[in-house]
Design an enzyme around this catalytic site. Structure first.
Site, PDB file in Angstrom:
ATOM      1  N   ASN A 283       0.863  -1.181   0.000  1.00 34.40           N
ATOM      2  CA  ASN A 283       0.000   0.000   0.000  1.00 34.40           C
ATOM      3  C   ASN A 283       0.900   1.231   0.000  1.00 34.40           C
ATOM      4  OD1 ASN A 283      -1.877   1.998   0.390  1.00 34.40           O
ATOM      5  ND2 ASN A 283      -2.393   1.443   2.503  1.00 34.40           N
ATOM      6  N   TRP A 284       1.042   1.821  -1.185  1.00 32.09           N
ATOM      7  CA  TRP A 284       1.957   2.964  -1.317  1.00 32.09           C
ATOM      8  C   TRP A 284       1.349   4.268  -0.797  1.00 32.09           C
ATOM      9  CZ3 TRP A 284       4.155   1.966  -6.957  1.00 32.09           C
ATOM     10  CH2 TRP A 284       5.103   0.932  -6.881  1.00 32.09           C
ATOM     11  N   LYS A 285       0.082   4.233  -0.458  1.00 29.32           N
ATOM     12  CA  LYS A 285      -0.623   5.441   0.036  1.00 29.32           C
ATOM     13  C   LYS A 285      -0.282   6.628  -0.879  1.00 29.32           C
ATOM     14  CE  LYS A 285      -0.186   3.617   4.676  1.00 29.32           C
ATOM     15  NZ  LYS A 285      -0.328   3.851   6.086  1.00 29.32           N
TER      16      LYS A 285
ATOM     17  N   HIS B  90      -9.902   1.244   4.636  1.00 32.12           N
ATOM     18  CA  HIS B  90      -8.635   1.477   5.350  1.00 32.12           C
ATOM     19  C   HIS B  90      -8.890   2.463   6.497  1.00 32.12           C
ATOM     20  CE1 HIS B  90      -4.555   2.755   6.233  1.00 32.12           C
ATOM     21  NE2 HIS B  90      -4.154   1.645   5.634  1.00 32.12           N
TER      22      HIS B  90
ATOM     23  N   GLU C 275      -5.864  -4.791  10.529  1.00 34.57           N
ATOM     24  CA  GLU C 275      -4.810  -3.800  10.734  1.00 34.57           C
ATOM     25  C   GLU C 275      -5.120  -3.011  12.002  1.00 34.57           C
ATOM     26  OE1 GLU C 275      -2.700  -2.516   6.976  1.00 34.57           O
ATOM     27  OE2 GLU C 275      -4.613  -1.516   6.828  1.00 34.57           O
TER      28      GLU C 275
ATOM     29  N   GLY D 146       2.105   2.326  10.982  1.00 29.96           N
ATOM     30  CA  GLY D 146       3.106   3.385  10.906  1.00 29.96           C
ATOM     31  C   GLY D 146       3.765   3.744  12.224  1.00 29.96           C
TER      32      GLY D 146
HETATM   33  C1  PEP Z   1      -1.177   0.437   6.159  1.00 26.12           C
HETATM   34  O1  PEP Z   1      -1.420   1.620   6.379  1.00 26.12           O
HETATM   35  O2  PEP Z   1      -1.962  -0.259   5.506  1.00 26.12           O
HETATM   36  C2  PEP Z   1       0.072  -0.122   6.690  1.00 26.12           C
HETATM   37  C3  PEP Z   1       0.150  -1.409   6.806  1.00 26.12           C
HETATM   38  O3  PEP Z   1       1.050   0.777   7.013  1.00 26.12           O
HETATM   39  P1  PEP Z   1       2.485   0.493   7.698  1.00 26.12           P
HETATM   40  O4  PEP Z   1       3.024  -0.800   7.146  1.00 26.12           O
HETATM   41  O5  PEP Z   1       3.322   1.659   7.323  1.00 26.12           O
HETATM   42  O6  PEP Z   1       2.237   0.380   9.170  1.00 26.12           O
END
Ligand code: PEP
Length: 250
Positions: A10-12, A98, A168, A174
């Site tokens: 997920n490159w956001k 998300h 998640e 993050g």
């Molecule tokens: C996300 O936001 O879907 C995610 C998994 O982020 P990170 O790996 O940076 O915690």
């Protein structure tokens, strides 16, 4: 039996168009090597980069996903992108629900369900994100929160051939914090039971996301009911992404 494993990047908004093109050109060979055996790699760039990423990654035979879609098929929804356009450009997966979209853009459980329906109508597999915040986690309310987020989803999910649910924990996204492995074992076993009860005919892959790194990927993927990893920050750096996939697919 070795399980089929998803690695979803997920490159956001961390990879602008030119960087996404450069990343793909430079690493298409590496991606080809990672997309082996039972591995399923899915890259989720921003909307504008989708077409380039699809073209540039064709030789690697990986899948491309979107980070969002409109809950509406068409109409006066300025700034939105419909699922049919995603299909037409070659998108195979799409993230919905998300926690950033829920918290920052008011994405409701109803909208999540509508998006799943819109995606299904276009043959795109939804990656349905759920997760509790830190307060809910510390209060021991995780399963109740997940149950609430899935209540409207299950009746629709039960009609689909296949879908992905990504757990998640918001407090893990993050932050560098990840849940204890025994805790994940319990949550994922419970999630699997929920799926078996409420959508028994749907093939559902269960994904973990939140601060996945090369240091914890192997331990996370070895949790019995985890079928894959959703990787945010670490997926922007090909070396880290490659290490995660290699370590977790041994
Ligand atoms: C996300 O936001 O879907 C995610 C998994 O982020 P990170 O790996 O940076 O915690």
């Amino acid at each position: 039996m070795k399980k089929s494993r998803f690695f979803i990047a997920n490159w956001k908004m961390g990879m602008p168009l030119a960087s996404a093109q450069e990343w793909c050109k430079r690493h298409v060979g590496g991606l080809t090597a990672l997309q082996k055996g039972d591995n399923n790699l899915v890259l989720c760039p921003n909307f504008v980069a989708l077409q380039s990423v699809i073209e540039l990654c064709k030789p690697a035979a990986i899948n491309i996903g979107a980070q969002n879609c409109s809950q509406h098929a068409q109409g006066a929804y300025t700034g939105e992108v419909d699922a049919q356009s995603l299909k037409d450009v070659g998108v195979r997966y799409c993230i919905v629900g998300h926690s950033e979209r829920r918290a920052l853009f008011g994405e409701t459980d109803e909208a999540v369900v509508n998006k799943i329906v819109a995606l299904e109508a276009n043959g795109i597999k939804p990656i349905i994100c759920i997760g509790e915040d830190s307060k809910q986690y510390h209060a021991g309310h995780t399963k109740a929160v997940l149950e609430g987020q899935l209540r409207l989803v299950f009746p629709v999910l039960a009609t689909l051939p296949r879908a992905l649910i990504a757990y998640e924990p918001i407090w893990a996204i993050g932050t560098g914090d990840t849940p204890d492995i025994n805790y994940l074992d319990d949550i994922f076993l419970w999630l699997r039971e929920q799926v078996m009860m409420k959508a028994p005919d749907t093939i559902v892959s269960l994904i973990y996301g939140g601060s996945v790194t090369p240091d914890n990927a192997e331990e996370l993927i070895n949790v019995q009911q985890i079928d894959g990893l959703l990787i945010g920050g670490a997926s922007l750096d090909f070396q880290k992404f490659e290490k995660i996939v290699s370590l977790a697919s041994r």
